[in-house]
Design a protein around this motif. Structure first.
Motif, PDB file in Angstrom:
ATOM      1  N   THR A  23      27.097 142.461 -12.733  1.00 48.08           N
ATOM      2  CA  THR A  23      25.802 142.680 -11.801  1.00 48.08           C
ATOM      3  C   THR A  23      25.003 141.371 -11.869  1.00 48.08           C
ATOM      4  OG1 THR A  23      26.145 145.127 -11.685  1.00 48.08           O
ATOM      5  CG2 THR A  23      24.121 144.164 -11.004  1.00 48.08           C
ATOM      6  N   LEU A  24      24.465 140.928 -13.232  1.00 44.38           N
ATOM      7  CA  LEU A  24      23.851 139.933 -13.427  1.00 44.38           C
ATOM      8  C   LEU A  24      24.516 138.731 -12.903  1.00 44.38           C
ATOM      9  CD1 LEU A  24      22.060 140.946 -16.747  1.00 44.38           C
ATOM     10  CD2 LEU A  24      20.981 140.985 -14.527  1.00 44.38           C
ATOM     11  N   GLU A  25      25.785 138.566 -13.273  1.00 42.74           N
ATOM     12  CA  GLU A  25      26.704 137.309 -12.698  1.00 42.74           C
ATOM     13  C   GLU A  25      26.504 137.077 -11.343  1.00 42.74           C
ATOM     14  OE1 GLU A  25      31.038 135.418 -13.168  1.00 42.74           O
ATOM     15  OE2 GLU A  25      30.379 137.074 -14.129  1.00 42.74           O
ATOM     16  N   ARG A  31      25.412 133.094 -16.599  1.00 43.38           N
ATOM     17  CA  ARG A  31      26.773 132.412 -16.416  1.00 43.38           C
ATOM     18  C   ARG A  31      27.572 132.686 -17.522  1.00 43.38           C
ATOM     19  NH1 ARG A  31      26.207 127.754 -13.053  1.00 43.38           N
ATOM     20  NH2 ARG A  31      24.267 127.502 -11.975  1.00 43.38           N
ATOM     21  N   PRO A  32      29.052 133.062 -17.090  1.00 38.46           N
ATOM     22  CA  PRO A  32      29.879 133.335 -17.896  1.00 38.46           C
ATOM     23  C   PRO A  32      30.876 132.105 -18.786  1.00 38.46           C
ATOM     24  CG  PRO A  32      30.860 133.873 -16.098  1.00 38.46           C
ATOM     25  CD  PRO A  32      29.332 133.524 -15.668  1.00 38.46           C
ATOM     26  N   HIS A  40      31.290 134.630 -23.122  1.00 42.68           N
ATOM     27  CA  HIS A  40      29.867 134.505 -23.494  1.00 42.68           C
ATOM     28  C   HIS A  40      29.289 134.430 -22.285  1.00 42.68           C
ATOM     29  CE1 HIS A  40      30.731 134.174 -27.853  1.00 42.68           C
ATOM     30  NE2 HIS A  40      32.050 133.696 -27.439  1.00 42.68           N
ATOM     31  N   HIS A  41      27.910 135.046 -22.495  1.00 41.07           N
ATOM     32  CA  HIS A  41      27.058 134.900 -21.299  1.00 41.07           C
ATOM     33  C   HIS A  41      25.765 134.177 -21.649  1.00 41.07           C
ATOM     34  CE1 HIS A  41      29.738 138.566 -20.458  1.00 41.07           C
ATOM     35  NE2 HIS A  41      29.498 138.031 -19.020  1.00 41.07           N
ATOM     36  N   ARG A  42      25.405 133.605 -20.759  1.00 38.54           N
ATOM     37  CA  ARG A  42      23.959 132.770 -20.896  1.00 38.54           C
ATOM     38  C   ARG A  42      23.056 132.974 -19.817  1.00 38.54           C
ATOM     39  NH1 ARG A  42      25.923 126.736 -21.116  1.00 38.54           N
ATOM     40  NH2 ARG A  42      25.009 126.165 -18.791  1.00 38.54           N
ATOM     41  N   ARG A  43      21.992 132.913 -19.743  1.00 36.40           N
ATOM     42  CA  ARG A  43      21.271 132.997 -18.635  1.00 36.40           C
ATOM     43  C   ARG A  43      21.017 131.733 -17.742  1.00 36.40           C
ATOM     44  NH1 ARG A  43      15.513 133.678 -22.013  1.00 36.40           N
ATOM     45  NH2 ARG A  43      15.489 131.825 -22.602  1.00 36.40           N
TER      46      ARG A  43
END
Length: 59
Positions: A23-25, A31-32, A40-43
């Motif tokens: 959902t956040l992506e 960004r994955p 890995h995800h980072r804002r």
């Protein structure tokens, strides 16, 4: 941060964390990056600033 670490920190199931991250992506807030079998995800630093800029220029 990978889903496994978020899961351990938040105390949520892997499927719940994966759903939230998807959902956040889609919203453009994270960004994955795929690294082997891990994602890995980072804002996304630029995206959350857009509404603040829009509000600042509108007011």
């Amino acid at each position: 941060m990978c889903v496994t670490r978020i899961q351990a920190t938040a105390g949520l199931s892997q499927s719940t964390v994966s759903s939230y991250m998807s959902t956040l992506e889609r919203a453009g807030l994270v960004r994955p990056t795929r690294m082997g079998k891990w994602t890995h995800h980072r804002r996304d630093e630029g995206r959350p600033a857009e509404p603040a800029r829009a509000i600042g220029t509108t007011l």
